[in-house]
Scaffold this motif. Sequence first.
Motif, mmCIF file in Angstrom:
data_model
loop_
_atom_site.group_PDB
_atom_site.id
_atom_site.type_symbol
_atom_site.label_atom_id
_atom_site.label_comp_id
_atom_site.label_asym_id
_atom_site.label_seq_id
_atom_site.Cartn_x
_atom_site.Cartn_y
_atom_site.Cartn_z
ATOM 1 N N GLU A 6 22.028 4.832 114.494
ATOM 2 C CA GLU A 6 21.866 6.188 115.067
ATOM 3 C C GLU A 6 23.154 6.586 115.775
ATOM 4 O O GLU A 6 23.734 5.794 116.494
ATOM 5 C CB GLU A 6 20.752 6.186 116.114
ATOM 6 N N GLN A 7 23.556 7.824 115.573
ATOM 7 C CA GLN A 7 24.750 8.351 116.253
ATOM 8 C C GLN A 7 24.306 9.601 116.990
ATOM 9 O O GLN A 7 23.594 10.427 116.395
ATOM 10 C CB GLN A 7 25.731 8.861 115.209
ATOM 11 N N ILE A 8 24.742 9.785 118.230
ATOM 12 C CA ILE A 8 24.385 11.028 118.932
ATOM 13 C C ILE A 8 25.511 12.028 118.698
ATOM 14 O O ILE A 8 26.681 11.731 118.985
ATOM 15 C CB ILE A 8 24.216 10.758 120.429
ATOM 16 N N VAL A 9 25.170 13.172 118.139
ATOM 17 C CA VAL A 9 26.218 14.166 117.817
ATOM 18 C C VAL A 9 25.812 15.527 118.394
ATOM 19 O O VAL A 9 24.630 15.813 118.559
ATOM 20 C CB VAL A 9 26.436 14.314 116.287
ATOM 21 N N PRO A 25 20.342 12.750 118.052
ATOM 22 C CA PRO A 25 20.651 11.521 117.315
ATOM 23 C C PRO A 25 20.495 11.779 115.808
ATOM 24 O O PRO A 25 19.533 12.426 115.407
ATOM 25 C CB PRO A 25 19.585 10.526 117.788
ATOM 26 N N ILE A 26 21.434 11.285 115.032
ATOM 27 C CA ILE A 26 21.265 11.405 113.569
ATOM 28 C C ILE A 26 21.524 10.055 112.897
ATOM 29 O O ILE A 26 22.215 9.198 113.454
ATOM 30 C CB ILE A 26 22.195 12.474 112.928
ATOM 31 N N ILE A 27 20.951 9.913 111.715
ATOM 32 C CA ILE A 27 21.274 8.754 110.876
ATOM 33 C C ILE A 27 21.834 9.282 109.562
ATOM 34 O O ILE A 27 21.536 10.406 109.161
ATOM 35 C CB ILE A 27 20.047 7.839 110.603
ATOM 36 N N ILE A 50 14.003 15.405 111.295
ATOM 37 C CA ILE A 50 14.377 16.643 110.606
ATOM 38 C C ILE A 50 15.416 16.315 109.530
ATOM 39 O O ILE A 50 16.452 15.715 109.833
ATOM 40 C CB ILE A 50 14.908 17.730 111.578
ATOM 41 N N PRO A 51 15.126 16.672 108.259
ATOM 42 C CA PRO A 51 16.134 16.458 107.214
ATOM 43 C C PRO A 51 17.298 17.424 107.416
ATOM 44 O O PRO A 51 17.092 18.598 107.737
ATOM 45 C CB PRO A 51 15.389 16.793 105.915
ATOM 46 N N LEU A 52 18.507 16.922 107.236
ATOM 47 C CA LEU A 52 19.710 17.748 107.360
ATOM 48 C C LEU A 52 20.488 17.654 106.065
ATOM 49 O O LEU A 52 20.795 16.555 105.598
ATOM 50 C CB LEU A 52 20.597 17.253 108.510
ATOM 51 N N ASP A 64 19.307 19.143 124.419
ATOM 52 C CA ASP A 64 19.363 17.775 123.886
ATOM 53 C C ASP A 64 17.999 17.421 123.324
ATOM 54 O O ASP A 64 16.972 17.721 123.948
ATOM 55 C CB ASP A 64 19.692 16.780 125.010
ATOM 56 N N TYR A 65 17.992 16.802 122.147
ATOM 57 C CA TYR A 65 16.730 16.401 121.517
ATOM 58 C C TYR A 65 16.716 14.882 121.371
ATOM 59 O O TYR A 65 16.857 14.359 120.267
ATOM 60 C CB TYR A 65 16.623 17.023 120.115
ATOM 61 N N PRO A 66 16.553 14.130 122.497
ATOM 62 C CA PRO A 66 16.644 12.670 122.386
ATOM 63 C C PRO A 66 15.506 12.058 121.585
ATOM 64 O O PRO A 66 15.631 10.952 121.064
ATOM 65 C CB PRO A 66 16.601 12.212 123.851
ATOM 66 N N ASP A 67 14.367 12.793 121.471
ATOM 67 C CA ASP A 67 13.208 12.193 120.809
ATOM 68 C C ASP A 67 13.028 12.699 119.381
ATOM 69 O O ASP A 67 11.966 12.604 118.791
ATOM 70 C CB ASP A 67 11.943 12.470 121.630
ATOM 71 N N LEU A 68 14.098 13.274 118.815
ATOM 72 C CA LEU A 68 14.033 13.725 117.429
ATOM 73 C C LEU A 68 15.220 13.062 116.711
ATOM 74 O O LEU A 68 16.268 12.860 117.320
ATOM 75 C CB LEU A 68 14.171 15.240 117.407
#
Length: 289
Positions: A6-9, A25-27, A50-52, A64-68
């Motif tokens: 996970e990376q926080i961006v 956070p994204i993967i 959420i798909p990106l 900030d969306y720490p739980d998504l």
Amino acid sequence: MSLPEEQIVPWHTVSSIRAGMGNVPIIRPKTAADLTEALQHYVHLGTRLIPLGNGTNLIGSDTDYPDLVGVKTTGLDKISLLDNDLFLLESGVFLPAFICTVARTGHGGMAALSGIPTTIGGALAMNAGANGSSISDFTVEINGIDLVSGAMWQWHTGEGGWGYRRSPVPPTVCITSAVLKLSPCTAAIERKAIETELERRRRVTPKGRSCGSVFRNPDSAPAGKLLEESGCKGMECGVFSVSQQHANWIVNLSGLPGKAEDCLALATRMKKMVNDKFGIQLQLEWRVC
Ligand SMILES: Cc1cc2nc3c(=O)[nH]c(=O)nc-3n(C[C@H](O)[C@H](O)[C@H](O)COP(=O)(O)OP(=O)(O)OC[C@H]3O[C@@H](n4cnc5c(N)ncnc54)[C@H](O)[C@@H]3O)c2cc1C
């Protein structure tokens, strides 16, 4: 196999107009197996996902969306030829690159869509289209995973659900792959059609970073015409402005990150001006986080 890190961006890094000052956070899974394992892991934990795709229709958030967790699919770019003109594509395949690549081997029919800067997943979720054609015209099968239950999800030709910027893919599904059917073509003729479309796009696409059209076209008239006649061109909020070239495009001319709140405030003013003048309620085309 291990879970992608996970990376926080900042949100604005996953939105092509650069809107959104909060963090998420994204993967970035690199294989279909990694994607499936990661999705099952997060679904099991009850994490919101959420798909990106390429971020070309996505407005981020100032919160900030720490739980998504955002699932960036652009590393999933495998293309396989199944049979004659049937291709299996992973969801992160970049559509313009796919259209150009397969045209060289005599598979075509999609030149009209060659200028849409989308992943396959994003195109199927939005039913992206141009010049009277849309991705649904070529779609035979869609495979995905439900982000709430973790169950496999599929769509096959004949099941319907498509419309103007309307897709049968539920918002809770992450598309993992799809099968598209192309037609036999002559490589040189197809290449010419693609070049013509890309040249047309270069002429008409407003300058600056954007997320494409802001509003869907209502039945009565193109949204751009209604917005222009309402006096929206040139309006500004923060780093965002309504393009002087096309009133249905908000652009970020500086390219600097900006608040999603500013971008959406501008869209809200545009919508109000059209409603005040014409009594028409425009519908946002963008997806807002
Ligand atoms: C310069 C420019 C020109 C454009 N021209 C056109 C045009 O001609 N026609 C048109 O229709 N659009 C156009 N657009 C808008 C945009 O390119 C499309 O809507 C595109 O399909 C979005 O794809 P994406 O990969 O960027 O998705 P994103 O913007 O990343 O995501 C859009 C939505 O799709 C969802 N999504 C993304 N990937 C997946 C997946 N794997 N599974 C499930 N859901 C997913 C996201 O959660 C989000 O809700 C344009 C945009 C720009 C910037």
